[in-house]
Design a protein around this motif. Sequence first.
Motif, PDB file in Angstrom:
ATOM      1  N   ARG A  78     -49.107 -11.153 -72.030  1.00  0.00           N
ATOM      2  CA  ARG A  78     -48.708 -10.363 -70.851  1.00  0.00           C
ATOM      3  C   ARG A  78     -48.667  -8.874 -71.171  1.00  0.00           C
ATOM      4  N   ILE A  79     -48.140  -8.538 -72.343  1.00  0.00           N
ATOM      5  CA  ILE A  79     -48.066  -7.126 -72.737  1.00  0.00           C
ATOM      6  C   ILE A  79     -49.477  -6.561 -72.865  1.00  0.00           C
ATOM      7  N   LEU A  80     -50.358  -7.275 -73.540  1.00  0.00           N
ATOM      8  CA  LEU A  80     -51.724  -6.787 -73.720  1.00  0.00           C
ATOM      9  C   LEU A  80     -52.476  -6.700 -72.397  1.00  0.00           C
ATOM     10  N   ASP A  81     -52.282  -7.689 -71.534  1.00  0.00           N
ATOM     11  CA  ASP A  81     -52.961  -7.685 -70.236  1.00  0.00           C
ATOM     12  C   ASP A  81     -52.469  -6.552 -69.335  1.00  0.00           C
ATOM     13  N   ALA A  82     -51.245  -6.092 -69.553  1.00  0.00           N
ATOM     14  CA  ALA A  82     -50.682  -5.021 -68.727  1.00  0.00           C
ATOM     15  C   ALA A  82     -51.273  -3.651 -69.053  1.00  0.00           C
ATOM     16  N   ASP A  83     -51.972  -3.552 -70.196  1.00  0.00           N
ATOM     17  CA  ASP A  83     -52.544  -2.270 -70.615  1.00  0.00           C
ATOM     18  C   ASP A  83     -54.045  -2.288 -70.344  1.00  0.00           C
ATOM     19  N   PRO A  84     -54.499  -1.580 -69.310  1.00  0.00           N
ATOM     20  CA  PRO A  84     -55.925  -1.586 -68.984  1.00  0.00           C
ATOM     21  C   PRO A  84     -56.799  -0.995 -70.077  1.00  0.00           C
ATOM     22  N   ALA A  85     -56.218  -0.204 -70.984  1.00  0.00           N
ATOM     23  CA  ALA A  85     -57.000   0.401 -72.052  1.00  0.00           C
ATOM     24  C   ALA A  85     -57.202  -0.556 -73.229  1.00  0.00           C
TER      25      ALA A  85
END
Length: 145
Positions: free
Chosen positions: A135-142
């Motif tokens: 979830r944390i990684l998916d929340a960062d579009p970069a």
Amino acid sequence: MTDPTDELDLVDALAQLSFLVQGVFAGLAAEHDMSPIQARLLGVLRDREPTMNELGRHLGLDKSSISGLVDRAQRRGLVERTVSADDRRVVHVSLTPAARATVAAAAAAFAERIEALTADVSESDRRALVRATRRILDADPAWLG
């Protein structure tokens, strides 16, 4: 005696976990006579053959830095450049067969060390950690993964 992890908030916990994982990664890179960024280069190339520009984005490096990094890896026989058949201005970077074997061995050693660090973590906590991390990684579009 108070457990020091009881004093950690989310930010401190994630930062300390990141330092631990990066320390394991850097130690493993050093065992293979590489810097962490050189090891990251090989890790990125394990699953793809990006262009030089894409590789720079994956590693967060500018054009001159990525050129120097790839030059050094090429001199060591770890990577090769291939000119695109569609556009001769585009250069793809890939692992050599020798580097592919090194990357596979290093990835296995990294997994083994992380498994050892997490040996006392229950299976349900492991799954929860993976879900939260995703979830944390998916929340960062970069994030380029």
